[in-house]
Design an enzyme around this catalytic site. Structure first.
Site, mmCIF file in Angstrom:
data_model
loop_
_atom_site.group_PDB
_atom_site.id
_atom_site.type_symbol
_atom_site.label_atom_id
_atom_site.label_comp_id
_atom_site.label_asym_id
_atom_site.label_seq_id
_atom_site.Cartn_x
_atom_site.Cartn_y
_atom_site.Cartn_z
ATOM 1 C CD GLU A 187 11.615 70.456 76.194
ATOM 2 O OE1 GLU A 187 12.617 70.295 76.654
ATOM 3 O OE2 GLU A 187 10.619 69.850 76.665
ATOM 4 C CD GLU A 276 13.434 74.076 78.777
ATOM 5 O OE1 GLU A 276 12.623 74.682 78.215
ATOM 6 O OE2 GLU A 276 13.392 73.022 79.353
#
Length: 437
Positions: A187, A276
């Site tokens: 991320e 994820e």
């Protein structure tokens, strides 16, 4: 994901929940809990729909698998028994075939990843790894909006960072785990608690440094499948050559943003993984029903609308995850297992009418020989009847398993296939998996 986490039993540093952020984006839909009729209770007559055709020649993507994250440093390792539940594929097991592990910036922590990863590999799982931060000496601080101590990788350290990732690959290999892939950064576009990257920085690293990494490379793992982060990679021939898997997270991503036309145009030879997510939230128990049925639809959409090849949950063991803290499979876990246990690595998704009637979602897959797998999600409040026509398949019957408000992966009486067709009753608010053979 972050160090956060709502949910019981967390250890280690905590950061603010993402839920408040996502709520402003219209994310985190939650179904109101309702009562499910008891087994044997009177039901309304089944609603019928026209037959759907399952065509093994209409191939789509090859499936790598389904799985989740183990993170010993933050919440403790899976126990030996929990490893079997997660990656075994017998009764009462999830059948996960993908494990994500953590690349700590501190080499002293690397050994903590070995035990679960080794057992997962022994049980047939693919293992990949994601870092949150480079080693401290490679990082500098800068101002990022209102954040005055934001972190980024020093430009002069790109080569050293590639070697750091390579060293982790080597360490795991020397300890019996051949990593399938390693990510550049978890991320990079939601990094208040870790290391930021811009799209240009990620593209530069891929172009100039990722080629030295000795396993497949995943990028960019945007937290919300932000296409503007991965578009520059797809549009840079040299960077794209060094990216093997386009990885994405789906936090707050609307179903309408699941498709990625540019990847379909330029991603030939590359894999597409969802690396994820938790869904629909991290605040509720994973055993709420029919809320957990949302997970079934989410996996369906990831396979059919986005055409991902892997679907990876956040923490495997968590109060909101596929395995409860007591090591038992949750309702959300059962929803994932309807895919994970039967749609095995190497299966190929094949075309089938994805939404043949209101609130019913279908996906189909072919394995070796005559094996076909159909996963049906009925989010409606009424039982429905659904007919299936199997092309070029000589199976005499189908086995099937059911999850609803009162049952988890319950085996049902075998259905006979007649003249290439069979009809099944899909109970209200249920998940069903059919397997030919």
């Amino acid at each position: 994901m972050s160090l956060h986490r709502n949910g019981s039993g967390s250890t280690g540093p905590q950061s603010p929940s993402r839920r408040a952020v996502l709520a402003t984006m219209g994310a985190l839909p939650v179904l109101a809990a309702t009562t499910t009729p008891a087994v044997g209770a009177p039901r309304t007559p089944s609603l019928a729909a026209a037959a759907v055709t399952v065509d093994p020649s209409a191939i789509r993507q090859t499936i790598r698998g389904f799985g989740g994250m183990n993170h010993p440093l933050w919440i403790g390792d899976l126990t030996a028994a929990q490893r079997e539940t997660a990656f075994g594929n017998g009764d009462g097991q999830l059948g996960f075939s993908v494990l994500r592990i953590f690349v700590s910036e501190d080499r002293a922590n690397w050994s903590r990843e070995v035990a679960t990863a080794k057992r997962a590999v022994e049980l047939g799982a693919t293992v990949f790894a994601s870092p949150w931060n480079p080693p401290a000496q490679m990082v500098e601080t800068f101002v990022h909006g209102s954040q005055t101590n934001a972190k980024r990788l020093r430009y002069s350290m790109y080569g050293a960072y590639a070697q750091h990732l390579n060293d982790f690959v080597t360490f795991m290999r020397n300890n019996g785990v051949n990593l399938y892939a390693i990510s550049v950064q978890n991320e990079p576009d939601y990094a208040q608690d870790w290391t930021w990257w811009t799209p240009a920085e990620m593209t530069r690293f891929l172009r100039e440094n990722a080629g030295s990494i000795s396993t497949k490379v995943i990028a960019p793992e945007s937290f919300q499948y932000v296409k503007s982060f991965s578009d520059p990679i797809l549009n840079d021939t040299a960077a794209l050559a060094n990216m093997d898997i386009l990885g994405a997270h789906l936090y707050g991503t609307s179903f309408q943003n699941f498709p990625y036309p540019l990847f379909k145009q330029k991603g030939a030879g590359k894999e597409l993984w969802m690396t994820e997510v938790y869904y629909p939230n991290s605040s509720d128990s994973a055993d709420l029903w029919p809320q957990a049925l949302d997970v079934g639809e989410h996996v369906h959409r990831a396979m059919v609308d986005a055409e991902f090849q892997a679907y990876v949950w956040w923490y495997i063991r968590r109060g909101y995850g596929p395995m409860r803290e007591d090591g038992q499979i949750s309702k959300r876990g059962a929803a994932m297992a309807h895919f994970a246990k039967y749609v095995r690595p190497g299966h190929i998704r094949i075309a089938v009418t994805a939404n043949p009637q209101s609130n019913v979602y279908l996906s189909a897959y072919k394995g070796s020989g005559s094996r076909l797998v159909i996963v049906a999600v009925n989010k409606g409040t009424a039982q429905v009847s659904q007919q299936f026509t199997l092309l070029n398949n000589a199976s005499s019957g189908v086995s099937w398993w059911l999850t609803d408000g009162s049952r988890n992966l319950a085996a049902q009486s075998r259905i006979t296939v007649s003249n290439g067709s069979f009809t099944a009753q899909l109970p209200a608010r249920s998940l069903t998996t059919f397997v030919t053979g």
